[in-house]
Design an enzyme around this catalytic site. Sequence first.
Site, mmCIF file in Angstrom:
data_model
loop_
_atom_site.group_PDB
_atom_site.id
_atom_site.type_symbol
_atom_site.label_atom_id
_atom_site.label_comp_id
_atom_site.label_asym_id
_atom_site.label_seq_id
_atom_site.Cartn_x
_atom_site.Cartn_y
_atom_site.Cartn_z
ATOM 1 C CB CYS A 42 -25.449 -6.625 -106.237
ATOM 2 S SG CYS A 42 -24.423 -7.390 -107.487
ATOM 3 C CG HIS B 205 -24.658 -8.178 -102.780
ATOM 4 N ND1 HIS B 205 -25.278 -9.217 -103.430
ATOM 5 C CD2 HIS B 205 -23.577 -7.841 -103.543
ATOM 6 C CE1 HIS B 205 -24.624 -9.480 -104.538
ATOM 7 N NE2 HIS B 205 -23.588 -8.661 -104.627
ATOM 8 C CG ASN C 204 -22.493 -11.577 -106.682
ATOM 9 O OD1 ASN C 204 -23.706 -11.364 -106.672
ATOM 10 N ND2 ASN C 204 -21.611 -10.620 -106.910
HETATM 11 N N1 ACO Z 1 -8.142 -18.385 -109.934
HETATM 12 C C1 ACO Z 1 -6.822 -18.216 -109.756
HETATM 13 N N2 ACO Z 1 -6.212 -17.026 -109.868
HETATM 14 C C2 ACO Z 1 -6.989 -15.978 -110.203
HETATM 15 C C3 ACO Z 1 -8.370 -16.081 -110.418
HETATM 16 C C4 ACO Z 1 -8.943 -17.360 -110.283
HETATM 17 N N3 ACO Z 1 -10.264 -17.584 -110.454
HETATM 18 N N4 ACO Z 1 -8.848 -14.870 -110.720
HETATM 19 C C5 ACO Z 1 -7.826 -14.014 -110.693
HETATM 20 N N5 ACO Z 1 -6.685 -14.687 -110.380
HETATM 21 C C6 ACO Z 1 -5.342 -14.151 -110.220
HETATM 22 C C7 ACO Z 1 -5.138 -12.831 -110.934
HETATM 23 O O1 ACO Z 1 -4.814 -13.040 -112.281
HETATM 24 C C8 ACO Z 1 -4.007 -12.235 -110.128
HETATM 25 O O2 ACO Z 1 -2.793 -12.827 -110.570
HETATM 26 P P1 ACO Z 1 -1.453 -11.938 -110.689
HETATM 27 O O3 ACO Z 1 -1.166 -11.472 -109.308
HETATM 28 O O4 ACO Z 1 -0.476 -12.913 -111.235
HETATM 29 O O5 ACO Z 1 -1.816 -10.816 -111.618
HETATM 30 C C9 ACO Z 1 -4.251 -12.723 -108.719
HETATM 31 O O6 ACO Z 1 -5.118 -13.860 -108.845
HETATM 32 C C10 ACO Z 1 -4.910 -11.690 -107.834
HETATM 33 O O7 ACO Z 1 -6.028 -11.151 -108.529
HETATM 34 P P2 ACO Z 1 -6.921 -10.031 -107.892
HETATM 35 O O8 ACO Z 1 -7.962 -9.614 -108.889
HETATM 36 O O9 ACO Z 1 -6.068 -8.977 -107.290
HETATM 37 O O10 ACO Z 1 -7.615 -10.860 -106.696
HETATM 38 P P3 ACO Z 1 -8.513 -10.327 -105.553
HETATM 39 O O11 ACO Z 1 -7.935 -10.710 -104.267
HETATM 40 O O12 ACO Z 1 -8.911 -8.883 -105.761
HETATM 41 O O13 ACO Z 1 -9.840 -11.195 -105.735
HETATM 42 C C11 ACO Z 1 -12.050 -10.961 -106.605
HETATM 43 C C12 ACO Z 1 -10.565 -11.102 -106.931
HETATM 44 C C13 ACO Z 1 -12.498 -12.217 -105.875
HETATM 45 C C14 ACO Z 1 -12.822 -10.794 -107.894
HETATM 46 C C15 ACO Z 1 -12.265 -9.718 -105.699
HETATM 47 O O14 ACO Z 1 -11.589 -8.612 -106.229
HETATM 48 C C16 ACO Z 1 -13.717 -9.371 -105.525
HETATM 49 O O15 ACO Z 1 -14.479 -10.092 -104.922
HETATM 50 N N6 ACO Z 1 -14.112 -8.179 -105.981
HETATM 51 C C17 ACO Z 1 -15.481 -7.704 -105.813
HETATM 52 C C18 ACO Z 1 -16.400 -8.381 -106.765
HETATM 53 C C19 ACO Z 1 -17.788 -7.908 -106.518
HETATM 54 O O16 ACO Z 1 -18.139 -7.660 -105.397
HETATM 55 N N7 ACO Z 1 -18.591 -7.732 -107.543
HETATM 56 C C20 ACO Z 1 -19.846 -7.181 -107.244
HETATM 57 C C21 ACO Z 1 -20.963 -7.310 -107.900
HETATM 58 S S1 ACO Z 1 -21.212 -8.330 -109.249
HETATM 59 C C22 ACO Z 1 -22.556 -7.639 -110.083
HETATM 60 O O17 ACO Z 1 -22.957 -6.532 -109.837
HETATM 61 C C23 ACO Z 1 -23.163 -8.470 -111.153
#
Ligand code: ACO
Length: 325
Positions: free
Chosen positions: A113, A252, A282
């Site tokens: 990214c 980003h 993204n």
């Molecule tokens: N729908 C519903 N529930 C979901 C989903 C979904 N799509 N995905 C995860 N959950 C659930 C999980 O299983 C978890 O359930 P649990 O509490 O029963 O275990 C709960 O939601 C919370 O999950 P988290 O992973 O803690 O959610 P978080 O608030 O961290 O959000 C996210 C997840 C959106 C992925 C976030 O962590 C994020 O944006 N991280 C950064 C991602 C990023 O920036 N990537 C960068 C680059 S990509 C690249 O380089 C190609």
Amino acid sequence: MKKVGITGTGISIPKNILTNKDLEKMVDTSDEWITTRSGIKERHIIEKGQYTSILATEASRKALNSAKLKPEDLDLLIVATITPDMRFPSTACFVQREIKANKAICFDISAACAGFIYALVCAEQFIKTGFVKNALIIGAETLTTITDWQDRGTCVLFGDGAGACVLKEVDSGGVLSSYLGGDGSLSDLLYMPGGGSKFPASKETVEKRMHFIKMEGNEVFKLAVRLMVDSANKALEKCNLKCSDIDWLIPHQANIRILKAVAKRLELSEDKIFFNIAKYGNMSAASTAVALCEAVESGKFKKDDIVVLDAFGGGLVWGATVIKW
Ligand code: ACO
């Protein structure tokens, strides 16, 4: 040293839209979860038969047109991508062939990214030192080709697109400073294991779903905020500016909550941040590129505005660039 500025922009976004409602039918998720956790409402995805260089080529043609530059006058063509058409040759070579930029040096940059900022800094050095005159940098991705549509933790986040900018020497303004960083010890937070020399494609790698993005979302989230804040501060420091000097932050677009946290820590009002994550998700290297191009094309920047590009991604790698418009 020469000053290097952006003299043309172009965007290519596939027509197909995949909404959060569509995703509800594919995995156990909801529009409400995706919107509140990421800020994404929809993403554009390529049609069957499309690939990265098609998007990169369209964005490139538009950028050359807006810069009023002929393809044959291009000296350097860099594509930032983690979804190249093939392992080799570079996607840059395919774009060169399509647009007939026959004189251009061509190569790809793999910095996830942060790829577009890495490409910008790279092209800037080539121009500043006089090695080339006219450069085209492109952030282009078809992330949906490496998205695991059975993994709700990642498949709701990604989209496809491309943004391109022409860079050349300018009389005033241009790039003031940049900062780049990387930490390979964090590589297992965000990666795609299959298809490289370590795990060449085989029946086993396919069965183990190794040709898709793997991500520790939570860990990446925390690091992203810290690294984006740090990158912006370090790049500003290098040209003796402060956060309060920023007119526009072009980040980003990974997650709206990351961007809001960055804004808070930089003490930057949210109306100085360009957001387009809701409609594209993204797009990795294409995210910062498309955001910058959209901001330019919608006339957001005034002359002398201080514009900061800021990104992080798999590697981990990160970086920021300060541009006087
Ligand atoms: N729908 C519903 N529930 C979901 C989903 C979904 N799509 N995905 C995860 N959950 C659930 C999980 O299983 C978890 O359930 P649990 O509490 O029963 O275990 C709960 O939601 C919370 O999950 P988290 O992973 O803690 O959610 P978080 O608030 O961290 O959000 C996210 C997840 C959106 C992925 C976030 O962590 C994020 O944006 N991280 C950064 C991602 C990023 O920036 N990537 C960068 C680059 S990509 C690249 O380089 C190609």
